[in-house]
Write a protein that holds these residues in place. Structure first.
Motif, PDB file in Angstrom:
ATOM      1  N   ALA A 177       6.929   3.679 -11.719  1.00  0.00           N
ATOM      2  CA  ALA A 177       7.764   4.669 -10.705  1.00  0.00           C
ATOM      3  C   ALA A 177       9.027   4.886 -11.370  1.00  0.00           C
ATOM      4  CB  ALA A 177       7.960   3.898  -9.594  1.00  0.00           C
ATOM      5  N   PHE A 178       9.616   4.031 -12.207  1.00  0.00           N
ATOM      6  CA  PHE A 178      10.930   4.320 -12.723  1.00  0.00           C
ATOM      7  C   PHE A 178      10.676   4.947 -14.065  1.00  0.00           C
ATOM      8  CE2 PHE A 178      12.969   2.202  -9.304  1.00  0.00           C
ATOM      9  CZ  PHE A 178      14.138   2.524  -9.246  1.00  0.00           C
ATOM     10  N   ARG A 179       9.589   4.877 -14.688  1.00  0.00           N
ATOM     11  CA  ARG A 179       9.602   5.600 -15.901  1.00  0.00           C
ATOM     12  C   ARG A 179       9.296   7.190 -15.486  1.00  0.00           C
ATOM     13  NH1 ARG A 179       6.183   1.404 -17.663  1.00  0.00           N
ATOM     14  NH2 ARG A 179       4.335   2.429 -17.034  1.00  0.00           N
ATOM     15  N   LEU A 180       8.727   7.323 -14.406  1.00  0.00           N
ATOM     16  CA  LEU A 180       8.342   8.988 -13.892  1.00  0.00           C
ATOM     17  C   LEU A 180       9.746   9.360 -13.299  1.00  0.00           C
ATOM     18  CD1 LEU A 180       4.851   8.790 -12.776  1.00  0.00           C
ATOM     19  CD2 LEU A 180       5.707   9.827 -15.031  1.00  0.00           C
ATOM     20  N   MET A 181      10.402   8.650 -12.551  1.00  0.00           N
ATOM     21  CA  MET A 181      11.510   8.868 -11.570  1.00  0.00           C
ATOM     22  C   MET A 181      12.539   7.898 -11.859  1.00  0.00           C
ATOM     23  SD  MET A 181       9.235   9.895  -8.383  1.00  0.00           S
ATOM     24  CE  MET A 181       8.099  11.100  -7.935  1.00  0.00           C
ATOM     25  N   ALA A 227       4.191  -3.858 -12.454  1.00  0.00           N
ATOM     26  CA  ALA A 227       3.785  -2.736 -13.094  1.00  0.00           C
ATOM     27  C   ALA A 227       4.101  -1.375 -12.505  1.00  0.00           C
ATOM     28  CB  ALA A 227       2.294  -2.851 -13.529  1.00  0.00           C
ATOM     29  N   TRP A 228       3.700  -1.332 -11.110  1.00  0.00           N
ATOM     30  CA  TRP A 228       3.804  -0.207 -10.399  1.00  0.00           C
ATOM     31  C   TRP A 228       5.317   0.302 -10.365  1.00  0.00           C
ATOM     32  CZ3 TRP A 228       6.788   1.336  -6.135  1.00  0.00           C
ATOM     33  CH2 TRP A 228       6.498   2.441  -5.595  1.00  0.00           C
ATOM     34  N   TRP A 229       6.376  -0.550 -10.103  1.00  0.00           N
ATOM     35  CA  TRP A 229       7.746  -0.253 -10.068  1.00  0.00           C
ATOM     36  C   TRP A 229       8.073   0.202 -11.785  1.00  0.00           C
ATOM     37  CZ3 TRP A 229      10.638   1.046  -6.495  1.00  0.00           C
ATOM     38  CH2 TRP A 229      10.490   0.537  -5.022  1.00  0.00           C
ATOM     39  N   ARG A 276       0.817  -1.031   0.121  1.00  0.00           N
ATOM     40  CA  ARG A 276       0.162   0.056   0.104  1.00  0.00           C
ATOM     41  C   ARG A 276       0.885   1.343   0.026  1.00  0.00           C
ATOM     42  NH1 ARG A 276      -4.247   2.466  -1.430  1.00  0.00           N
ATOM     43  NH2 ARG A 276      -5.238   3.949   0.082  1.00  0.00           N
ATOM     44  N   PHE A 277       0.585   2.219  -1.078  1.00  0.00           N
ATOM     45  CA  PHE A 277       1.350   3.408  -0.916  1.00  0.00           C
ATOM     46  C   PHE A 277       0.061   4.415  -0.684  1.00  0.00           C
ATOM     47  CE2 PHE A 277       5.098   5.689  -2.843  1.00  0.00           C
ATOM     48  CZ  PHE A 277       4.774   7.005  -2.686  1.00  0.00           C
ATOM     49  N   TYR A 278       0.246   5.181   0.340  1.00  0.00           N
ATOM     50  CA  TYR A 278      -0.893   6.077   0.647  1.00  0.00           C
ATOM     51  C   TYR A 278      -0.886   7.337  -0.411  1.00  0.00           C
ATOM     52  CZ  TYR A 278      -1.436   3.200   4.642  1.00  0.00           C
ATOM     53  OH  TYR A 278      -1.730   2.342   5.416  1.00  0.00           O
ATOM     54  N   GLY A 279      -2.241   7.975  -0.591  1.00  0.00           N
ATOM     55  CA  GLY A 279      -2.396   9.267  -1.267  1.00  0.00           C
ATOM     56  C   GLY A 279      -3.404   8.890  -2.460  1.00  0.00           C
ATOM     57  N   ASP A 280      -3.763   9.989  -3.288  1.00  0.00           N
ATOM     58  CA  ASP A 280      -4.110   9.651  -4.362  1.00  0.00           C
ATOM     59  C   ASP A 280      -3.602  10.413  -5.606  1.00  0.00           C
ATOM     60  OD1 ASP A 280      -6.610   9.708  -6.015  1.00  0.00           O
ATOM     61  OD2 ASP A 280      -7.624  11.635  -5.075  1.00  0.00           O
ATOM     62  N   HIS A 281      -2.826   9.530  -6.029  1.00  0.00           N
ATOM     63  CA  HIS A 281      -1.926  10.029  -7.142  1.00  0.00           C
ATOM     64  C   HIS A 281      -1.597   8.847  -8.057  1.00  0.00           C
ATOM     65  CE1 HIS A 281       1.322   8.691  -4.548  1.00  0.00           C
ATOM     66  NE2 HIS A 281       0.593   9.519  -3.744  1.00  0.00           N
ATOM     67  N   ALA A 282      -0.668   9.120  -9.063  1.00  0.00           N
ATOM     68  CA  ALA A 282      -0.457   8.101  -9.871  1.00  0.00           C
ATOM     69  C   ALA A 282       0.531   6.692  -9.258  1.00  0.00           C
ATOM     70  CB  ALA A 282       0.558   8.490 -11.121  1.00  0.00           C
ATOM     71  N   LEU A 283       0.973   7.173  -8.152  1.00  0.00           N
ATOM     72  CA  LEU A 283       2.031   6.226  -7.328  1.00  0.00           C
ATOM     73  C   LEU A 283       1.156   5.566  -6.184  1.00  0.00           C
ATOM     74  CD1 LEU A 283       5.249   7.579  -7.961  1.00  0.00           C
ATOM     75  CD2 LEU A 283       4.456   5.850  -9.160  1.00  0.00           C
ATOM     76  N   SER A 284       0.116   5.885  -5.987  1.00  0.00           N
ATOM     77  CA  SER A 284      -0.818   5.296  -4.746  1.00  0.00           C
ATOM     78  C   SER A 284      -1.338   4.306  -5.027  1.00  0.00           C
ATOM     79  CB  SER A 284      -1.830   6.477  -4.371  1.00  0.00           C
ATOM     80  OG  SER A 284      -2.671   6.760  -5.234  1.00  0.00           O
TER      81      SER A 284
END
Length: 156
Positions: A60-64, A55-57, A36-44
């Motif tokens: 995350a590495f495409r954006l960062m 898919a999440w990782w 669980r990654f808290y918040g309301d955004h593309a990585l949450s």
């Protein structure tokens, strides 16, 4: 001795992710887990499958792509059948739009027999959302995409 070993493994995992090898972290997950990654955004969001976590990782590495983690603290409690870990980690990123991002991430993990069963990630979401907004304005639409959860195809 066990707690020192676990703390060293956690530090090693963050070093691996900094080197771009997030797959080692995925392999460290138990067959059944919650990430669980808290918040309301593309990585949450919340993930329960290895495919969704991959898919999440990837996102995350495409954006960062140049994410660097510096582990500040690792606290370990419990025994191999019920281990709890708390971390404070500074994250520094050269974003794909040329700006930088820095935040402090706090993760709370549960482990059972060396496999991670739960990860809860908290960081200053206002700082993260501002960085994602900058990326979206720069043309990186994925920065405003819906969170990746088990219901989102892994190839996305």
């Amino acid at each position: 001795m066990y707690h020192r070993f676990v703390a060293a493994q956690v530090r090693k995992a963050f070093a691996e992710i900094t080197a771009g090898n997030w797959e080692a972290m995925v392999r460290g997950m138990a067959p059944e887990f919650t990430y669980r990654f808290y918040g309301d955004h593309a990585l949450s969001g919340e993930r329960h499958t290895h495919d969704a976590l991959r898919a999440w990782w990837r996102r995350a590495f495409r954006l960062m792509p140049e994410t660097r983690f510096t582990v500040n603290d690792v606290l370990v409690a419990g025994w191999p059948w019920n281990t709890r870990v708390a971390t404070a980690v500074t994250v520094d990123v050269g974003l794909v739009d040329g700006t930088t991002y820095q935040n402090v991430v706090h993760q709370f993990l549960r482990m059972r027999w060396g496999k991670i069963t739960e990860v809860r990630t908290l960081e200053d979401t206002a700082v993260l959302e501002r960085a994602l907004d900058r990326l979206a304005v720069a043309g990186y639409e994925e920065a405003h995409a819906a969170p990746i959860t088990d219901g989102v195809p892994a190839g996305r």
